[in-house]
Scaffold this motif. Sequence first.
Motif, PDB file in Angstrom:
ATOM      1  N   VAL A 199       0.843  -1.209   0.000  1.00  0.00           N
ATOM      2  CA  VAL A 199       0.000   0.000   0.000  1.00  0.00           C
ATOM      3  C   VAL A 199       0.869   1.246   0.000  1.00  0.00           C
ATOM      4  O   VAL A 199       0.594   2.220  -0.719  1.00  0.00           O
ATOM      5  N   ILE A 200       1.965   1.229   0.772  1.00  0.00           N
ATOM      6  CA  ILE A 200       2.860   2.392   0.802  1.00  0.00           C
ATOM      7  C   ILE A 200       3.463   2.614  -0.581  1.00  0.00           C
ATOM      8  O   ILE A 200       3.504   3.744  -1.096  1.00  0.00           O
ATOM      9  N   GLY A 201       3.931   1.532  -1.207  1.00  0.00           N
ATOM     10  CA  GLY A 201       4.513   1.666  -2.535  1.00  0.00           C
ATOM     11  C   GLY A 201       3.506   2.208  -3.539  1.00  0.00           C
ATOM     12  O   GLY A 201       3.827   3.073  -4.363  1.00  0.00           O
ATOM     13  N   LEU A 202       2.284   1.720  -3.451  1.00  0.00           N
ATOM     14  CA  LEU A 202       1.250   2.156  -4.386  1.00  0.00           C
ATOM     15  C   LEU A 202       0.917   3.622  -4.182  1.00  0.00           C
ATOM     16  O   LEU A 202       0.769   4.397  -5.128  1.00  0.00           O
ATOM     17  N   LEU A 203       0.805   4.026  -2.899  1.00  0.00           N
ATOM     18  CA  LEU A 203       0.498   5.428  -2.609  1.00  0.00           C
ATOM     19  C   LEU A 203       1.573   6.351  -3.167  1.00  0.00           C
ATOM     20  O   LEU A 203       1.278   7.364  -3.799  1.00  0.00           O
ATOM     21  N   ALA A 204       2.836   5.949  -2.921  1.00  0.00           N
ATOM     22  CA  ALA A 204       3.925   6.810  -3.385  1.00  0.00           C
ATOM     23  C   ALA A 204       3.933   6.903  -4.895  1.00  0.00           C
ATOM     24  O   ALA A 204       4.160   7.970  -5.455  1.00  0.00           O
TER      25      ALA A 204
END
Lengths: 210, 102, 430
Positions: C98-103
């Motif tokens: 999720v963090i990777g996708l958000l960034a």
Amino acid sequence: MNSAFFPALQLALARPFIASNVSFLASLITPPNADMAPVATPFFFYLLSGLAVAGGVLVITRRNPVHCALALIVTLIAVANLYLMLYAPFVAGVQIIVYAGGIMVLFLFVIMLVNIERASKDRRFNRIWPAGLAAACALMALFVSAFVKGRTLFPDRMIKLPEISNTQEIANALYGEAGRMGQYTFTFEIASLLLLVAILGAVIMTKKRI
Amino acid sequence: MVPITTFHYLVVAAALFVLGVIGVLTRRNVVIILMSIELILNAVNLNLVAFSRMWGNLHGQVFAVFMVVDAAAEAAVGLGILIAFFRNQETINVDEIDLLKW
Amino acid sequence: MLNQFMSYLGSNVTPGSANNQLWALIYVFIIFAGVSLAVVAMNWFERKALAHFQIRLGPMRVGPHGLLQPIADAIKLMLKEDIIPQEADQFVFWIAPVIGLLAAFTVYTVIPFGPSQAVSDMNIGILFMLGVSSLGVLGIVVAGWASNSHYPLIGALRSSAQMVSYEIAMGMSVVSAVLMTSFNKDGTGTLSMIGIVRSQQDQGIWFLFKFFPLGLVAFVTFVIAMIAETNRAPFDMAEAESELTAGYHTEYSGLRWSLFMLSEYAAMIAVSSIAVTLWLGGWLRPFPNLLHAPAWDFIFSLFPGLTFLGLAAIAFIGVARMPAHFSFKIQRIGLAVFAALLGCMALLLLLLAVAGRSADSSIAARFREGIDYVYWFILKVALFMYLFIWLRATWPRYRFDQLMRIGWKVLLPITLGVLVLTAIVGVLAS
């Protein structure tokens, strides 16, 4: 593993260098035109400050250091958004780039390097935690009394700075000539020296053989 | 609703500061102590930027930028010391880092 | 709400700058859908292009010429069992993709597809982009740690060390591009993305060719840093299957792995868009100042229709070359339908180009202009995607220490030198 630590270290210290370069090159920004009215300010303020304080509470109470690091990232991003609400976009950008993107990566690297299984099964708080908590409560009482007594000292006006020339003005303060502009040029040079000393110190301390 | 003034930002900064102080004084893990120090520094930065907006000049913001730089340097040196110590003693527990005690 | 809807259609600022929440939300949805579609198309194109580079055919069975292969892959990934390692940290394991996708997706808020076709034109656009793309590293580090296994941990540490190293070189080359914006006629520079493209338009030259070869060297270093940033070949040591059993996403299966893949492709498209905006003139068509007559405008506005016409022609040739066997009937029909769709799209675009021909501000003309801006932007980004695939097919991968050496000892001095030389040449030339 050392080959992974040094880049993170160098990154955390080189990011301020990049951020300051960016501000230098934006030092000739077009003059400001109309600025925007803020939208739903109380809602965003309470949301962001709630996030920041919740993240802070999680940092000091979680057992697992990686959870603490993630909570600290949430706090840092919330504080960066608070800077945006305070019409300081450059400081917000620097906060995200240096703090959330550099220092926290460094912290996560070190947590993984020194991650011993015993640490997460240990007790969370140290031997003298009652004394620490009492000192912090005394500090909080001091703050509360200062705020209650000095409530009338802080004028309630909020001067609105036009947002467009913020980076330009900061760049003028950092890089301009002496006089009214350029009050912090010398400080800037000293900060670069500080970063150099920090890089050298950290590299020497973590080398296996000098 | 009450309009958001400088005072609200000062309260948030004070709350973060107190949380950071609690973290520094009560946790065992050295890395978490260093993270609490970052919390303290962020609280001070928020204070500075709020006052910069109140007075309408940029001194607070420039000082906040320098403090972010400073925090980076200090985090790096602190973690370097931690790694050097960990290589020696295999512990990151402040209760056990007492070699220099009498 | 209706007047928010209508007021944007007649304005020439982005919805974010005009405080228009409805259109900003619409743009966010369009970007999300568009990027997902682009990732699907990119998946197909990569497999086919790699196969043709290696003198084989690639997926041919699932749809005509494998066109439905990504959909089959998506369905397979969604139906796979979701395996979580036993000792893994549940919450952190869940939140890492999720963090990777958000960034990866947050960068799209500042990417301009046209002079008013962006979600928001922030004054610190470049700073925002640099900051948010550096948050993607956190997702990788946390993913490797949460898998509680050796290979993912080593892969994650290597991958994140590589990403943070090349972010420095990326930042410095971005800084030299921003420096070139300050050599306008009125001597002002800007950090906002739309401002950077406008300054390329005002100066009449893409920054790729400015102060030749300085712009070119800055562009090349940005491209190299960009490839290393997104962990693509030849810098994909950390996730190569022969080296580290897929690196930081080894333990992720099914839909979670597809989130990693989605964030990798989305990051590729995002940094390509940044490169296009900074050096290749963004949404500008070739020679906007030099060939300014309405006839040239009309010729260049035919390009979207002609592109789709070319694609439809290729699809029709594919239909004609398919064997006339009864077992290929469904594939022939499918490909013919696809070709017909492309042809209809081509006809629509050509009609639009003819209808909005004159330079007045009628609805058709404004619509045509918007389509043209988006078309040129997407064409340049598609060229970058092809470059990514081409490099993956052609070059062997670097060893990790060679990779780090390039990042610190080669790219960083080059970008510093380019920055200083650009400043010197710019001051001397003005």
